[in-house]
Motif scaffolding. Sequence first.
Motif, PDB file in Angstrom:
ATOM      1  N   ARG B  20       0.839  -1.216   0.000  1.00  0.00           N
ATOM      2  CA  ARG B  20       0.000   0.000   0.000  1.00  0.00           C
ATOM      3  C   ARG B  20       0.866   1.255   0.000  1.00  0.00           C
ATOM      4  O   ARG B  20       0.585   2.221  -0.712  1.00  0.00           O
ATOM      5  N   ASN B  75       4.760 -12.774  -9.714  1.00  0.00           N
ATOM      6  CA  ASN B  75       3.392 -12.731 -10.236  1.00  0.00           C
ATOM      7  C   ASN B  75       2.399 -12.375  -9.137  1.00  0.00           C
ATOM      8  O   ASN B  75       1.433 -11.641  -9.368  1.00  0.00           O
ATOM      9  N   VAL B  76       2.636 -12.918  -7.946  1.00  0.00           N
ATOM     10  CA  VAL B  76       1.747 -12.628  -6.816  1.00  0.00           C
ATOM     11  C   VAL B  76       1.810 -11.140  -6.477  1.00  0.00           C
ATOM     12  O   VAL B  76       0.775 -10.469  -6.361  1.00  0.00           O
ATOM     13  N   GLY B  79      -0.036  -8.888  -9.086  1.00  0.00           N
ATOM     14  CA  GLY B  79      -1.488  -8.871  -8.945  1.00  0.00           C
ATOM     15  C   GLY B  79      -1.930  -8.058  -7.735  1.00  0.00           C
ATOM     16  O   GLY B  79      -2.867  -7.255  -7.813  1.00  0.00           O
ATOM     17  N   LEU B  80      -1.244  -8.255  -6.609  1.00  0.00           N
ATOM     18  CA  LEU B  80      -1.630  -7.529  -5.392  1.00  0.00           C
ATOM     19  C   LEU B  80      -1.404  -6.021  -5.568  1.00  0.00           C
ATOM     20  O   LEU B  80      -2.218  -5.207  -5.106  1.00  0.00           O
ATOM     21  N   ALA B  82      -1.564  -4.349  -8.414  1.00  0.00           N
ATOM     22  CA  ALA B  82      -2.620  -3.845  -9.303  1.00  0.00           C
ATOM     23  C   ALA B  82      -3.920  -3.661  -8.519  1.00  0.00           C
ATOM     24  O   ALA B  82      -4.607  -2.640  -8.662  1.00  0.00           O
ATOM     25  N   LEU B  83      -4.243  -4.633  -7.673  1.00  0.00           N
ATOM     26  CA  LEU B  83      -5.472  -4.539  -6.870  1.00  0.00           C
ATOM     27  C   LEU B  83      -5.399  -3.346  -5.914  1.00  0.00           C
ATOM     28  O   LEU B  83      -6.392  -2.623  -5.718  1.00  0.00           O
ATOM     29  N   THR B  84      -4.226  -3.145  -5.304  1.00  0.00           N
ATOM     30  CA  THR B  84      -4.062  -2.036  -4.357  1.00  0.00           C
ATOM     31  C   THR B  84      -4.259  -0.695  -5.066  1.00  0.00           C
ATOM     32  O   THR B  84      -4.925   0.215  -4.547  1.00  0.00           O
ATOM     33  N   GLN B  86      -5.996  -0.212  -7.809  1.00  0.00           N
ATOM     34  CA  GLN B  86      -7.421  -0.098  -8.155  1.00  0.00           C
ATOM     35  C   GLN B  86      -8.228   0.409  -6.965  1.00  0.00           C
ATOM     36  O   GLN B  86      -9.135   1.229  -7.124  1.00  0.00           O
ATOM     37  N   GLU B  87      -7.855  -0.091  -5.763  1.00  0.00           N
ATOM     38  CA  GLU B  87      -8.555   0.376  -4.552  1.00  0.00           C
ATOM     39  C   GLU B  87      -8.365   1.876  -4.348  1.00  0.00           C
ATOM     40  O   GLU B  87      -9.181   2.526  -3.691  1.00  0.00           O
ATOM     41  N   ALA B  92      -5.305   0.289 -13.200  1.00  0.00           N
ATOM     42  CA  ALA B  92      -4.056  -0.478 -13.273  1.00  0.00           C
ATOM     43  C   ALA B  92      -4.356  -1.918 -13.618  1.00  0.00           C
ATOM     44  O   ALA B  92      -5.442  -2.415 -13.322  1.00  0.00           O
ATOM     45  N   ARG B  93      -3.403  -2.584 -14.246  1.00  0.00           N
ATOM     46  CA  ARG B  93      -3.496  -4.037 -14.375  1.00  0.00           C
ATOM     47  C   ARG B  93      -2.097  -4.642 -14.294  1.00  0.00           C
ATOM     48  O   ARG B  93      -1.089  -3.975 -14.526  1.00  0.00           O
ATOM     49  N   SER B  94      -2.062  -5.929 -13.947  1.00  0.00           N
ATOM     50  CA  SER B  94      -0.790  -6.640 -13.828  1.00  0.00           C
ATOM     51  C   SER B  94      -0.432  -7.290 -15.164  1.00  0.00           C
ATOM     52  O   SER B  94      -1.314  -7.624 -15.959  1.00  0.00           O
TER      53      SER B  94
END
Lengths: 418, 418
Positions: B20, B75-76, B79-80, B82-84, B86-87, B92-94
């Motif tokens: 974050r 990879n993990v 993804g995390l 990109a999600l953060t 987006q929040e 964003a994308r991975s």
Amino acid sequence: MPLLVMKFGGTSVADLDRIRNAAAKVKAEVDRGYDVIVIVSAMSGKTNELVGWVNETSPLYDAREYDAVVSSGENVTAGLMALTLQEMDVPARSWQGWQVPIQTTSAHSAARFVDIPRANLDMKFAEGFKVAVIAGFQGVSPEGRITTLGRGGSDTTAVAFAAAFGAERCDIYTDVDGIYTTDPRITSKARKLDKISFEEMLELASLGAKVLQTRSVELAMRYKVRLRVLSSFDETDEQSGTLVCDEDEIMESKVVSGVAYSREEAKLTLVTVEDRPGIAAAIFGPLADSGVNVDMIVQNISEKAQGSDKPVTDMTFSCPVDQVARARKALEAARDAGHINYDTLEVDEDAAKVSVVGIGMRSHAGVAARMFRALAADGVNIKVIATSEIKISVLIDRKYMELAVQALHDAFELDKAG
Amino acid sequence: MPLLVMKFGGTSVADLDRIRNAAAKVKAEVDRGYDVIVIVSAMSGKTNELVGWVNETSPLYDAREYDAVVSSGENVTAGLMALTLQEMDVPARSWQGWQVPIQTTSAHSAARFVDIPRANLDMKFAEGFKVAVIAGFQGVSPEGRITTLGRGGSDTTAVAFAAAFGAERCDIYTDVDGIYTTDPRITSKARKLDKISFEEMLELASLGAKVLQTRSVELAMRYKVRLRVLSSFDETDEQSGTLVCDEDEIMESKVVSGVAYSREEAKLTLVTVEDRPGIAAAIFGPLADSGVNVDMIVQNISEKAQGSDKPVTDMTFSCPVDQVARARKALEAARDAGHINYDTLEVDEDAAKVSVVGIGMRSHAGVAARMFRALAADGVNIKVIATSEIKISVLIDRKYMELAVQALHDAFELDKAG
């Protein structure tokens, strides 16, 4: 070269020792002359860890990123399994979903197979590779993003590969040694079945014998993939476990193959519902929209309401106990909106469902009577009855559930083979 | 749209809180008007766990499977991250290596970039995505297998993307806040540099200032990618950290920019070696073949051997202490095979190397003299001297190392800016 598919779940590949144990089973099949496609899950606990991170990061996550993160667990196992097999001098390599490529729909976290082209794997087998280790539970969308099939999707991956490659059999290695006539924790007389038909397995799986994912059995039935369920923790040979197959392969079947149960059921009754065409749709539509899994449904014979000409009836249905609040809300909303009308909603949260399942029922009369007599003899009162072609289910008081399962197991002599 | 590359190492994404924190830094750049390519490492510890599993499974592993397993950590994180983002309402994308696709050679675990095609990312930026999160350290081979660049390869990934996309700058977020004139643990007078040239950074990195992977600096120099090193744990702005850039951007440079050191050095001397053409190759060829990293080399003036006409000399070189045994073995084998001849091999395992580095040396005379005077004033004896265009290194007794670094830092007034 004959080909087998072997699938190992999370507990079967939980650590390096277990991966070695699983690899030894693969090598045994290679030594018997098979080419093998191995499907692996993530090491147990890994997927939960990844899912936990995603949920903590983004409660309403982008499913494409969820899939990208969560699929990594299977990739790790696939590589480790390939390395372990190589150490045993078995020519093997790992394949991630996009490398095969396992083509799926774009429905992230609930994707469905579109195609599994054989070319890439066939080429490797032709080069002398004996084992292809596939990361289960994943694929790639038309947009080139990683997809997952939802939890338990590794079973489905295994069946899909068995269908695509015309495998002789699809062996599902898990932590139980087969399918039983009922839950051995309820009666020690429970007996492992050598064979069971797809149809019976579907009824048993959806009723609580949680060994195989329902969708994988459906897929196996559609493509006539012979499934074998067996334990990765026992010594196994070609006779181990339970074969799930087409009923044509089952020469002599008993009337009933197994007794299933579901412990946390509720019975809901809408009292004095107006009996008119479309009333069932008006009731069960909103329930379905609210995500309530309605199971058994019974409608009483219609009668005239007091001081009126309108016919009325009572409508009874069952659903899981933890969905009762949701069901109540949906029904009250439908009444407030004027779509349905009823006097009261009676809820009985102390129910359980017990079912007998068997393809033999199709050709044998009197199964229901025998079931009801057995229950009556032990003083078990039946609240609701539902039947299908190969299943009879009853809703009873939860406190009688174990007793009922034992009584039915005895009544149909399921402890005796053949 | 101007574009930045931002790279976060393992400690900067060690857990969800740190991810974050890193994402907030990315959002700040997006808010300033940049499109951003983010390169992430695996959460710290994850890569070591995966490497441990591979080594335990298969000590002489298939590097293709090693790469498939080990790359999953990045990879993990991708993804995390990109999600953060987006929040935080940042589109964003991975991207995993094969999705870009990051094309590399087939040299597994030590792959090199072949091409990073822009089309896929450019399309997403054109659609309004502000951030592409790239799993660092990986790519895909011509055969469609996953490759890795070797440890530290995420820095290289960042520079390669900055070059491919013409980024305004490549920011490397790490656990230090910049490049210092020397190790602050040795002298509190060490000062953070605002700017340093690629050439100087290369000398400092290979000499022990382990902030940036050498290969990433080489790549940055070749493609003139401006690198910035800064801390992911501090509040940062556009002036934070140290800019590593072309020397043209550095208006006024001091004669010396930094003092580097290497603690565990050994000095080896072959006494009375026959001095003939090809003798150096005969000595250092076998050492290189044995994996000994020979650093400084000094050959004495030739003299005649006693009672002979043949010219002889002494040959001195340095290497890391932990390679002395290997060096001794290689040299003895070469002597036994008759390829070289020497009386004795003298080994001094108590040495350390101290170097002054600066592009200003090119235009300033007397740097070496100033260095030697400073060391002499503190009674530090010099064992070996080696010079390059922008560096002077000396081998000294290890116990004087800290003293020498402090003395040189003072002598060249590195605590004073500009």
